[in-house]
Design a protein around this motif. Structure first.
Motif, PDB file in Angstrom:
ATOM      1  N   ARG A  74     -10.384  -3.763 -10.947  1.00  0.00           N
ATOM      2  CA  ARG A  74     -11.542  -4.407  -9.718  1.00  0.00           C
ATOM      3  C   ARG A  74     -10.983  -5.851  -9.321  1.00  0.00           C
ATOM      4  N   ILE A  75      -9.855  -6.524  -9.553  1.00  0.00           N
ATOM      5  CA  ILE A  75      -9.425  -8.092  -9.617  1.00  0.00           C
ATOM      6  C   ILE A  75      -9.375  -7.862  -7.601  1.00  0.00           C
ATOM      7  N   ASN A  76      -8.729  -7.498  -7.202  1.00  0.00           N
ATOM      8  CA  ASN A  76      -8.480  -7.070  -5.646  1.00  0.00           C
ATOM      9  C   ASN A  76      -8.829  -6.072  -5.606  1.00  0.00           C
ATOM     10  N   SER A  77      -8.868  -6.424  -4.034  1.00  0.00           N
ATOM     11  CA  SER A  77      -8.919  -5.213  -2.801  1.00  0.00           C
ATOM     12  C   SER A  77      -8.328  -3.863  -3.115  1.00  0.00           C
ATOM     13  N   PRO A  78      -9.109  -2.660  -3.048  1.00  0.00           N
ATOM     14  CA  PRO A  78      -8.137  -1.210  -2.689  1.00  0.00           C
ATOM     15  C   PRO A  78      -7.539  -1.636  -1.460  1.00  0.00           C
ATOM     16  N   GLU A  79      -6.324  -0.971  -2.001  1.00  0.00           N
ATOM     17  CA  GLU A  79      -5.446  -0.546  -0.287  1.00  0.00           C
ATOM     18  C   GLU A  79      -6.247   1.092  -0.032  1.00  0.00           C
ATOM     19  N   SER A  80      -6.314   0.699   1.181  1.00  0.00           N
ATOM     20  CA  SER A  80      -6.791   2.207   1.704  1.00  0.00           C
ATOM     21  C   SER A  80      -5.454   3.144   1.905  1.00  0.00           C
ATOM     22  N   GLU A  81      -3.991   3.523   2.199  1.00  0.00           N
ATOM     23  CA  GLU A  81      -2.962   4.026   2.084  1.00  0.00           C
ATOM     24  C   GLU A  81      -2.813   4.140   0.750  1.00  0.00           C
ATOM     25  N   LEU A  82      -2.759   5.039  -0.467  1.00  0.00           N
ATOM     26  CA  LEU A  82      -1.932   5.461  -1.848  1.00  0.00           C
ATOM     27  C   LEU A  82      -1.544   5.942  -1.623  1.00  0.00           C
ATOM     28  N   ASN A  83      -0.024   5.629  -2.645  1.00  0.00           N
ATOM     29  CA  ASN A  83       1.235   6.488  -2.991  1.00  0.00           C
ATOM     30  C   ASN A  83       1.120   6.749  -4.092  1.00  0.00           C
ATOM     31  N   ILE A  84       1.379   7.894  -4.385  1.00  0.00           N
ATOM     32  CA  ILE A  84       1.306   8.825  -5.515  1.00  0.00           C
ATOM     33  C   ILE A  84       2.628   9.079  -6.569  1.00  0.00           C
ATOM     34  N   GLY A  85       3.771   8.583  -5.445  1.00  0.00           N
ATOM     35  CA  GLY A  85       5.058   8.903  -5.505  1.00  0.00           C
ATOM     36  C   GLY A  85       5.673   9.973  -5.694  1.00  0.00           C
ATOM     37  N   GLU A  86       5.873  10.525  -7.281  1.00  0.00           N
ATOM     38  CA  GLU A  86       5.986  12.539  -6.827  1.00  0.00           C
ATOM     39  C   GLU A  86       4.954  13.298  -8.439  1.00  0.00           C
ATOM     40  N   SER A  87       3.877  11.629  -8.461  1.00  0.00           N
ATOM     41  CA  SER A  87       3.970  11.931  -9.720  1.00  0.00           C
ATOM     42  C   SER A  87       1.590  13.090  -8.714  1.00  0.00           C
ATOM     43  N   GLY A  88       2.102  14.581  -9.280  1.00  0.00           N
ATOM     44  CA  GLY A  88       1.515  15.488  -8.917  1.00  0.00           C
ATOM     45  C   GLY A  88      -0.038  15.163  -9.807  1.00  0.00           C
TER      46      GLY A  88
END
Length: 413
Positions: A74-88
């Protein structure tokens, strides 16, 4: 890229990689706290890199120190588009977790994850106040609302990972929550989640099986550095290799682990394989393999290792849990059947049952890993069963998902 494994290749000592199941949960847990936390022995697998990226996307400061991560959430503002790669796992954890930090967000992914169903989100997320829209039950997921606790009922038959996501999210909400789960599969993975949460000072009660009581307004904290334990999934490959060749010493495992894939030791006993523990070193002895039956419903990642072990036996072995294999990196049951048929092994799929008619050996040949790390590794150890000739793996690079050092440990270029 391809990899050729000669039948004479023998490894007698190895240290297993860290458990990515533990590492991913610990990294996300640290990113949800507000004080610096050190996670040791995280490894270099693709899934861990994806989760580390997710922690940063959620606003955490992550500093890498050799095989450790120092994480301050919680240091920075979270991004609104989250890329999970290939991680189920990353997708199913982040679905509800991000609802604590964001009102509107989108989850995207890459590669094979785009073909995997995320339909349970549509019934789970609304119960904690979140609206979810999917593309024909698949990613991208568009989620909005304010996460809140309460009475929650879920079906755990598709994947235990959705429950893990809730268990990591609900302690952060204001309300007390009561989660009731029906048809829970892969219970050991929930035990891993609960084990990690306890280490991070999160308390969850289970007064009855599959009924979880979670108080709100809890805080993720660590009193000392957290060290990720060794991975039984990766170790299962070496267990089989040692039993078929000249034995092997496997270092880095926790003998008291709650990992579900520790059940490989039960399968080994059933197959007549002898082993012993000395502290955290497991020694597997070369053994004559007997046909055996095994229920892998709660440890489906063991199927590739089990197939090779059964191929070494002269007779019929039967495994349960095939219905857990269709939503993996590949349709793993069908791929095992297709690829090991090329090596002369007869595999039959009968509903939830896999029947293997072993002859004690395999022939050399070429198999396709289908971008599935566990198929590639199983093909490698299968070379131990060829009397002559080698096995060639098409697409060897997929092992980086869980075990990037695998070919180096196999002492191959």
């Amino acid at each position: 890229m391809n990899q050729i494994i000669p039948h004479h290749q023998t490894i007698t000592k190895v240290k297993v990689p860290p458990s990515k199941s533990y590492a991913q949960r610990a990294i996300l847990a640290a990113s949800l706290g507000e004080s610096p936390m050190q996670i040791k022995n995280v490894g270099n697998s693709e899934d861990v890199r994806h989760i580390t990226s997710l922690a940063k996307q959620l606003g955490a400061l992550v500093e890498k120190q050799d095989q450790s991560l120092m994480i301050t959430g919680r240091i920075n503002s979270p991004e609104s588009e989250l890329n999970i790669g290939e991680s189920g796992l990353g997708c199913r954890l982040i679905g509800p977790i991000a609802g604590v930090l964001l009102k509107d967000y989108k989850i995207i992914g890459e590669g094979s994850i785009l073909d995997r169903s995320m339909a349970p989100f549509l019934t789970i997320l609304p119960q904690i106040g979140l609206k979810c829209h999917l593309n024909k039950n698949k990613l991208p997921a568009r989620i909005s609302g304010f996460a809140q606790g309460g009475e929650i009922n879920i079906d755990g038959s598709m994947s235990s990972q959705y429950l893990s996501g809730l268990l990591m999210t609900l302690p952060l909400l204001n309300e007390k929550s009561n989660v009731k789960v029906a048809n829970l599969t892969s219970r050991p993975y929930i035990d891993i989640t609960l084990d990690v949460l306890r280490k991070f000072n999160i308390q969850i009660e289970e007064p009855q099986p599959e009924n979880f009581i979670i108080n709100g307004t809890q805080n993720y904290q660590l009193k000392q550095a957290y060290t990720v334990e060794g991975d039984y999934s990766g170790a299962s490959i070496w267990m089989v290799h040692g039993a078929l060749k000249k034995g092997i010493q496997i270092n880095g495992l926790n003998p008291l682990s709650v990992q579900g894939d520790k059940a490989m030791l039960i399968a080994l006993k059933k197959a007549g394989v002898n082993y012993e523990w000395v502290n955290d070193t497991l020694t597997i002895y070369k053994s004559i393999i007997q046909p055996f039956n095994f229920d892998a419903t709660n440890c489906p990642d063991l199927f590739p290792s089990l197939v090779v072990l059964a191929a070494a036996a002269k007779g019929t072995s039967t495994f349960l849990g095939v219905n857990r294999l269709s939503n993996k990196e590949s349709d793993r049951g069908l791929v095992l059947q297709e690829e090991f048929t090329k090596l002369g092994l007869n595999i039959q799929l009968k509903g939830n049952q896999m029947v293997i008619n072993g002859t004690g050996g395999l022939k050399g040949g070429k198999i396709n890993a289908h971008n599935d790390h566990r198929i590639a590794m199983a093909g490698a150890i299968a070379a131990a069963l060829t009397n002559e000739g080698a096995i060639e793996i098409i697409g060897k690079e997929c092992t980086s998902k869980s075990y990037p050092e695998f070919w180096e440990d196999f002492d191959l270029d």
